[in-house]
Design an enzyme around this catalytic site. Structure first.
Site, PDB file in Angstrom:
ATOM      1  N   HIS A 142      91.075  16.937  -8.810  1.00 57.82           N
ATOM      2  CA  HIS A 142      90.130  16.070  -8.108  1.00 57.82           C
ATOM      3  C   HIS A 142      89.147  15.405  -9.065  1.00 57.82           C
ATOM      4  O   HIS A 142      88.918  14.195  -9.020  1.00 57.82           O
ATOM      5  CB  HIS A 142      89.370  16.882  -7.057  1.00 57.82           C
ATOM      6  N   ARG A 149      94.543   5.732   4.153  1.00 55.19           N
ATOM      7  CA  ARG A 149      95.204   7.012   4.401  1.00 55.19           C
ATOM      8  C   ARG A 149      94.322   7.844   5.323  1.00 55.19           C
ATOM      9  O   ARG A 149      93.157   8.070   5.028  1.00 55.19           O
ATOM     10  CB  ARG A 149      95.443   7.767   3.088  1.00 55.19           C
ATOM     11  N   GLU A 179     105.532  12.886  -0.427  1.00 56.15           N
ATOM     12  CA  GLU A 179     104.995  13.850  -1.393  1.00 56.15           C
ATOM     13  C   GLU A 179     105.588  15.246  -1.217  1.00 56.15           C
ATOM     14  O   GLU A 179     105.183  16.192  -1.884  1.00 56.15           O
ATOM     15  CB  GLU A 179     103.466  13.926  -1.252  1.00 56.15           C
ATOM     16  N   GLY A 211     103.361  10.054  -3.497  1.00 56.19           N
ATOM     17  CA  GLY A 211     102.264  10.807  -4.107  1.00 56.19           C
ATOM     18  C   GLY A 211     102.856  11.647  -5.220  1.00 56.19           C
ATOM     19  O   GLY A 211     103.280  12.783  -4.999  1.00 56.19           O
ATOM     20  N   SER A 212     102.905  11.083  -6.419  1.00 58.11           N
ATOM     21  CA  SER A 212     103.682  11.726  -7.488  1.00 58.11           C
ATOM     22  C   SER A 212     103.087  13.067  -7.909  1.00 58.11           C
ATOM     23  O   SER A 212     103.810  13.940  -8.404  1.00 58.11           O
ATOM     24  CB  SER A 212     103.797  10.799  -8.699  1.00 58.11           C
ATOM     25  N   ASN A 213     101.786  13.268  -7.692  1.00 60.75           N
ATOM     26  CA  ASN A 213     101.177  14.544  -8.075  1.00 60.75           C
ATOM     27  C   ASN A 213     101.724  15.690  -7.237  1.00 60.75           C
ATOM     28  O   ASN A 213     102.251  16.682  -7.753  1.00 60.75           O
ATOM     29  CB  ASN A 213      99.655  14.479  -7.919  1.00 60.75           C
ATOM     30  N   ASP A 214     101.598  15.567  -5.895  1.00 60.39           N
ATOM     31  CA  ASP A 214     102.092  16.630  -5.017  1.00 60.39           C
ATOM     32  C   ASP A 214     103.613  16.711  -5.060  1.00 60.39           C
ATOM     33  O   ASP A 214     104.188  17.807  -4.995  1.00 60.39           O
ATOM     34  CB  ASP A 214     101.629  16.393  -3.580  1.00 60.39           C
ATOM     35  N   CYS A 231     101.291   5.886  -5.432  1.00 62.92           N
ATOM     36  CA  CYS A 231      99.841   5.907  -5.601  1.00 62.92           C
ATOM     37  C   CYS A 231      99.394   7.121  -6.416  1.00 62.92           C
ATOM     38  O   CYS A 231      98.216   7.458  -6.442  1.00 62.92           O
ATOM     39  CB  CYS A 231      99.133   5.911  -4.237  1.00 62.92           C
ATOM     40  N   ARG A 269      91.171   6.333   0.350  1.00 62.28           N
ATOM     41  CA  ARG A 269      91.038   7.727   0.794  1.00 62.28           C
ATOM     42  C   ARG A 269      89.887   7.846   1.791  1.00 62.28           C
ATOM     43  O   ARG A 269      88.733   7.664   1.442  1.00 62.28           O
ATOM     44  CB  ARG A 269      90.783   8.648  -0.398  1.00 62.28           C
TER      45      ARG A 269
END
Length: 800
Positions: free
Chosen positions: A417, A567, A668, A689-692, A739, A519
């Site tokens: 974050h 979102r 994601e 959501g490439s992170n999750d 994103c 967000r």
């Protein structure tokens, strides 16, 4: 032992600042100003630390509390800690207060009523923890304040609730970690005349923006002061010269809302009357009067001071309601005064000592005074221009992050974050210092002066001025015409991620094709602060819709006609619990990253009414405000059935997909990829959501330093999933965007996405220009390679 040491109640005019061990910091400060100074302080009394210990002894709660604390097997188990602390708090609140103590408090309240010439007057009750044999001990934890309280029985009850607040989860955990017995800590409650504020605010006897001790700073808002602390209202700002006592700087800002008292108790938000919204909350003469009090309080205490004041609506009289030493510039001044040359904090690059290393999350160089915050409840103490040092941030930290000149965290990786938000806000940030074998919150102390080189992930002790000069771009003064930037048009859209509506004016002129990810959580943590179900229960559903609509519309209007994708809320349960009133509605989940979040909330009977408020907000922005460039996105959709349920609710509430209203879905979770052919029927497209997605494909917690090195969005498994989604979505005419952080971090990953046929990439504002150029370059390369047949060949098989 003196009678003061055995008293349950002491009046402010009996107290002095050295009585911290008797009544805590807040009460002793109010006493000092009342007994020894000529400044207006609302009169009152304080219950003593002795009274608290007497209460715990007479009710035999000490043994019960000890037994419960000793029963905790693992303080790191948040569920176990929460249940035990809740039991302790209930025991304290439900205990019968000893009659003699209750009578002392009731008698003091009655005496206060006589002094004020009122029957059952309204009072404010504020708590302050202190420690036996350690008057200056500071304990992390919520210290309760109650406003607009009336009646002796309610006063006694609120004092008891203050006592219970010593055993919040965080305060109890903190004392355990510090090996500090709970019997050594006590609590005083200050009970004082309630000021019915028509205006209020904060003032400093130093300009906290630059440390100029020849100036006084006054900030003012309409209504009660809570909204200035929460950052909900931007205050009027005055700077006064101490010598001439004249206002040398004035900035009057539009204020649309205020927090006011309700006649029969409690508070509520109201709209500031239209004719007052752009008028100053204080007159110039009132500002000068306050400056005089600030000057006198500083002279008396002998240091820079941080004060709170209120303007009474009935008498138009100014009151000082709190005063405490200002820490940051006082410490800095002390350091300079103790130095031989008066510049101990300024060091050369050659002499700079490295204090901490970490991951360079958001580039930039900045210097400032450290403020270490262990507890999210203490973020309101954080001041503009400080360096925020903490364990890790979450959405409820955003108000403090916005004030920071730089951010340093113990934990977290490049996708945590703190990293994501600081990049969006363009604040230098270093995360995960623990991964470099240093713990920032232990090495750095509040008051330290540091230089943060977030380009290289290094924190230096002192102010390295040469490094700061290098970081500041030179400006031209020769009047030369500078060529305007130009960007080649691209077939692949380059969108922008944005959370904080307050930043849209700064970024709207960037060459972005729209907002690919807005967000919603930012608006909750920056403007609303309260849990949606709590607001619904208290009859304030309209407040949610109006405030969300205001924040969303600000962005949509600034970006028009470019599309904006909002979102829906994607808080985890622990983040929702940190909103006011959230404790009642949120479960305690050991792994809330994989718990009750996203779509699973929206159709749940326990939450559906809150989701409907989000839908009403979207309708208001689109239909009432006429901003048709607003589209929406559903996060964390685990199953096709969930997609069906959520879109059905949207349809029932009047939000139907059409040519000018798109409904997208975050991709994601592996199931989103595997079953894309079935999800297609319910949405217009996807945003990866490439992170999750990388985390769930690789089974690797992206916030866990132990396995952080294994987390990589460029892994072939992730790339194959993305390629499959694009192919499957395009077959049914659905678009695909991304994103996550990867396109900002790795240009070669952007090239892979373009080669795969992605429709949009959405990046943080600081990367829009660079990504726009990269996309144009990669697209031209693709055309050239196709024409010549001589381009570099990628032998990787991306199919599965």
């Amino acid at each position: 032992m003196s009678s003061r040491d055995t008293a349950n109640v002491l009046w402010f005019n009996e107290l002095h600042r050295e009585d911290v061990n008797l009544v805590g910091g807040k009460s002793s400060s109010l006493g000092e100003m009342t007994s020894s100074m000529d400044v207006p302080v609302p009169y009152g009394f304080a219950t003593t630390a002795r009274a608290y210990r007497y209460f715990m002894h007479k009710t035999k709660l000490n043994d019960k509390v000890n037994d419960l604390l000793e029963s905790i097997k693992d303080y790191e188990n948040s569920d176990e800690l929460h249940k035990t602390c809740e039991q302790i708090r209930n025991l304290i609140v439900e205990a019968q207060m000893p009659d003699d103590l209750a009578n002392d408090i009731k008698q003091a309240y009655s005496d206060l009523a006589k002094k004020m010439g009122q029957e059952d007057p309204f009072v404010a009750i504020r708590s302050s923890a202190t420690a036996e044999d350690l008057p200056n001990a500071s304990f992390a934890g919520q210290q309760e304040s109650y406003l607009n309280i009336k009646g002796a029985a309610d006063v006694v009850n609120r004092v008891q609730q203050c006592y219970a607040s010593l055993f919040t989860d965080r305060a109890t955990y903190y004392r355990h970690k510090q090996h500090f017995p709970h019997e050594k800590v006590a609590l005083s409650a200050a009970i004082q005349m309630m000021v019915f504020s028509k205006a209020s605010g904060i003032m400093f006897s130093v300009n906290v923006a630059n440390g100029d001790g020849s100036k006084i700073m006054v900030d003012a808002i309409y209504g009660l002061g809570e909204y200035i602390v929460l950052g909900k209202v931007t205050p009027d700002h005055f700077v006064i010269d101490k010598q001439s006592m004249k206002i040398v700087e004035k900035d009057i800002l539009k204020q649309t809302v205020e927090l006011v008292r309700v006649a029969d108790g409690g508070t509520e938000e109201q709209t500031v009357p239209t004719e007052l919204q752009e008028q100053a909350a204080l007159t110039d003469s009132q500002v000068i009067e306050l400056a005089g009090y600030a000057k006198e309080i500083e002279r008396h205490y002998g240091c820079y001071m941080d004060m709170e004041y209120a303007l009474d609506t009935n008498t138009n009289r100014l009151w000082i309601v709190q005063a405490r030493p200002e820490t940051v510039w006082s410490q800095r001044k002390k350091n300079k005064d103790n130095a031989i040359d008066g510049s101990s904090n300024v060091v050369t690059e050659a002499d700079a000592e490295i204090a901490v290393r970490g991951l360079a999350a958001s580039p930039g160089v900045a210097s400032g005074v450290v403020h270490v915050i262990d507890n999210p409840k203490d973020i309101d103490q954080f001041k503009q221009g400080e360096v925020l040092v903490t364990v890790m941030t979450s959405p409820d930290w955003v108000p403090a992050m916005k004030k920071a000149v730089a951010i340093i965290t113990n934990n977290g990786g490049m996708t945590c974050h703190a990293a994501i938000i600081s990049r969006e806000m363009q604040i230098p940030c270093i995360v995960g210092t623990r991964s470099k074998n240093t713990v920032a919150t232990e090495v750095l102390k509040t008051g330290d002066v540091v230089t943060v080189d977030a380009k290289n992930g290094v924190v230096y002790r002192g102010e390295v001025t040469s490094m700061l000069k290098k970081a500041t771009p030179e400006t031209t003064t020769t009047g030369q015409v500078v060529a305007a930037e130009s960007f080649a048009p691209t077939a692949t859209g380059v969108m922008m991620n944005l959370g904080d509506p307050g930043l849209v004016d700064r970024y709207a002129s960037l060459p972005a094709d729209g907002i690919g990810l807005m967000r919603e959580e930012f608006i909750w943590t920056s403007y609303i602060h309260e849990h949606p179900l709590y607001l619904i229960e208290n009859g304030q559903a309209d407040k949610v819709v109006n405030m969300l609509a205001e924040g969303i519309a600000k962005v949509v209007r600034a970006m028009a006609p470019r599309p904006v994708v909002l979102r829906f809320s994607d808080f985890k349960s622990s983040e929702y619990r940190n909103l006011k009133g959230g404790e009642k509605y949120e479960p305690h989940e050991s792994a809330d990253l994989l718990g009750w979040r996203g779509a699973s909330r929206y159709y749940d009977p326990k939450y559906i009414d809150a989701f409907k408020l989000e839908l009403a907000t979207v309708k208001k922005v689109r239909n009432e405000f006429g901003l048709k460039n607003l589209n929406v996105m559903i996060p964390f959709v685990r199953t096709v059935t969930e997609a069906q349920k959520v879109t059905a609710i949207m349809r029932d509430e009047g939000l139907v997909r059409s040519a000018d209203f798109k409904v997208y879905m975050m991709a994601e979770i592996p199931s989103n990829i595997i079953l894309a052919d079935q999800f297609n029927q319910f949405v217009d497209g996807y945003s990866i959501g490439s992170n999750d997605l990388a985390m769930l494909i690789l089974g690797c917690d992206r916030n866990n330093d132990t396995v952080a090195s294994l987390f990589d969005e460029r892994d072939l498994a992730v790339k194959r999933a993305i390629r499959h989604l694009i192919v499957t979505a395009h077959k049914d005419g659905k678009t695909v965007s991304i994103c996550g952080q990867a396109p900002s971090e790795y240009p070669e990953f952007t090239n892979f996405l373009i080669q795969s046929g992605i429709d949009y990439v959405s990046v943080n504002p600081d990367m829009v220009k660079e990504t726009k150029r990269n996309v144009a370059h990669f697209e031209q390369r693709l055309i050239l390679d196709k024409a010549t047949g001589r381009g570099l060949q990628d032998k990787t098989d991306y199919n599965w």
